[in-house]
Design an enzyme around this catalytic site. Sequence first.
Site, PDB file in Angstrom:
ATOM      1  N   PRO A 133      62.344   9.231  18.968  1.00  0.00           N
ATOM      2  CA  PRO A 133      63.209  10.411  19.694  1.00  0.00           C
ATOM      3  C   PRO A 133      62.913  10.760  20.940  1.00  0.00           C
ATOM      4  O   PRO A 133      63.477  11.180  21.674  1.00  0.00           O
ATOM      5  CB  PRO A 133      63.255  11.280  18.689  1.00  0.00           C
ATOM      6  CG  PRO A 133      62.970  10.741  17.479  1.00  0.00           C
ATOM      7  CD  PRO A 133      61.962   9.505  17.495  1.00  0.00           C
ATOM      8  N   SER A 137      61.767   4.029  26.694  1.00  0.00           N
ATOM      9  CA  SER A 137      61.593   3.258  28.090  1.00  0.00           C
ATOM     10  C   SER A 137      59.943   3.200  28.280  1.00  0.00           C
ATOM     11  O   SER A 137      59.531   2.185  29.136  1.00  0.00           O
ATOM     12  CB  SER A 137      62.209   3.827  29.143  1.00  0.00           C
ATOM     13  OG  SER A 137      63.812   3.697  28.942  1.00  0.00           O
ATOM     14  N   GLY A 345      96.635  -5.505  29.410  1.00  0.00           N
ATOM     15  CA  GLY A 345      96.914  -4.625  28.069  1.00  0.00           C
ATOM     16  C   GLY A 345      96.269  -5.570  26.955  1.00  0.00           C
ATOM     17  O   GLY A 345      95.449  -4.680  26.237  1.00  0.00           O
ATOM     18  N   GLU A 368      66.128  -3.343  25.190  1.00  0.00           N
ATOM     19  CA  GLU A 368      65.050  -4.050  25.827  1.00  0.00           C
ATOM     20  C   GLU A 368      64.522  -3.703  27.034  1.00  0.00           C
ATOM     21  O   GLU A 368      64.136  -4.438  27.951  1.00  0.00           O
ATOM     22  CB  GLU A 368      65.357  -5.382  25.752  1.00  0.00           C
ATOM     23  CG  GLU A 368      65.721  -5.837  24.348  1.00  0.00           C
ATOM     24  CD  GLU A 368      64.459  -6.079  23.412  1.00  0.00           C
ATOM     25  OE1 GLU A 368      63.178  -6.179  23.978  1.00  0.00           O
ATOM     26  OE2 GLU A 368      64.369  -6.219  22.320  1.00  0.00           O
ATOM     27  N   GLY A 369      64.663  -2.411  27.300  1.00  0.00           N
ATOM     28  CA  GLY A 369      64.323  -1.982  28.628  1.00  0.00           C
ATOM     29  C   GLY A 369      65.345  -1.709  29.534  1.00  0.00           C
ATOM     30  O   GLY A 369      66.045  -2.553  30.137  1.00  0.00           O
TER      31      GLY A 369
END
Lengths: 388, 113
Positions: A133, A137, A345, A368-369
């Site tokens: 949490p 990164s 649409g 993944e970064g």
Amino acid sequence: MDFQPDTEQQMLIDLVRRFVREEIIPLEAKLDPDASELAPEDHARLVEKTKAMGLFGIDIPPQYGGPDIDIVTRTLLAIEMAQHRAGLYAPCYGTFGGAGLAQIFEANEDQKERYLYPTLRGEKKAFFGLTEPSGGSDPARAIQTRAERRDNGWVLNGSKIFISGADRAQYGIVFARTDAAKGRAGITCFILDAGTPGFYVRRVVHTLRSSSYATELEFKDCWVSDRQVLGEVNKGFAVANDRLTRQRIPYAAGCIGVAIAAHEMAVEWAKLRSTFGDKLANRQAVQWMLVDNEIDIRSARYFTLEAAEKARRGLPFRTEAALAKLIASEGGGRVVDRAMQIHGGMGMTKDLPLERWFREMRIRRVGEGPSEVQRMVVAREILGSSLR
Amino acid sequence: MALPLRLGKPWRPLVSDEVDRLPGQLGVYQIADASGAIVYIGQAGARSPFGLRSELQREAHERGTGHQFRVEVNMQYRTRWFELLMVHKADHGILPPDNAKNPPPLLGRLDPA
């Protein structure tokens, strides 16, 4: 570098392309638009087919029974495998098998017996527990899950988030801080059995990717023995980092595959659809969108194959992998967006795969970064080590 | 902030007058017997002609009287459906009886706090 497939590569590409079009897409048409699994009997039947093709376990190293296909060819095939509705996150619904987590190949013999070989036999599944949490990164600094020495083992306390497959896995790889004073040199990688007391899958984390969910994990006085340390104590970050770099190539390939599929749909639709008395294909606005798609796809393909080629040669490919991931995920998102615009649409409906690709491709700029981290990796290369 | 794990809306009788007023949107639903015990957790996916309304109309037609229902409109109907099944299993040790007859393959486990 010339990235035109050679004869053997083209033969394999054609084989996988036919498999996707003749086996996967017809089955997929009967599934819920957000499904990410085939019926077990269909999955088993198609696994037999990929085994007969000699392509099952394509990412498993040859010394462990994989088919010995180089990474450039695997990248070309990964581009093909992604070209269906579920293809970005469930290429061919896993019928080509998986290699498990890359880190487990670094395990000692005892751990290989208990985890790697059962994984390769399809008996065990694993999760990768890195993100917390506090952030994903910058895992070296963000990891707050602690592992403290106790009773000839380690006691884990903390939590992880955005962890895929933890609720279904038999084991996982979990990164925890074993020395608070040492930053990235104070992280250790543990193998954790799913039934370990003190390990909890607390909740489902719903995301844009409504076909599949992530989970939040909690470790509460969760004791593991020394046998569960993967690699060396305080050297876990290198294990994580290596995985993150390698994973960027197939991650980019998936984005390219979906971009190609979306682009092909847009080209076909532009030739069919008429508005105000003329085909969309004759409108310069649409033509330019298609040209921009072509530019995004070709650029992503070039950078991704360049990274794969460097990896194949055993050269450093960290910068190239970052560029590939950045260009393929951002360019792929643009291609899908333009394809939706061209479809009007209908492009917004669940009748077509474009809306699923749009949602899932958005995640690829973060997973993944994120793009910003990929740019940091490249900037460090350009500016030198003084920024590290 | 995590979303609520369990459906907490009041039960409504599973009869035509009620289900005909439901939205045609995607989502999940629960069916309970007259005592309020959950017997089935379902989803209204994108292949349902009128989403929750058509799924619950079918349920009402097939089950007859004596049942109750509640719904949640949710575009993440698939992951929410898996979540509700896992939460039910964590709470009761087993799946609702009508889900247990045809359980989804590879259902995970959840340990809600």
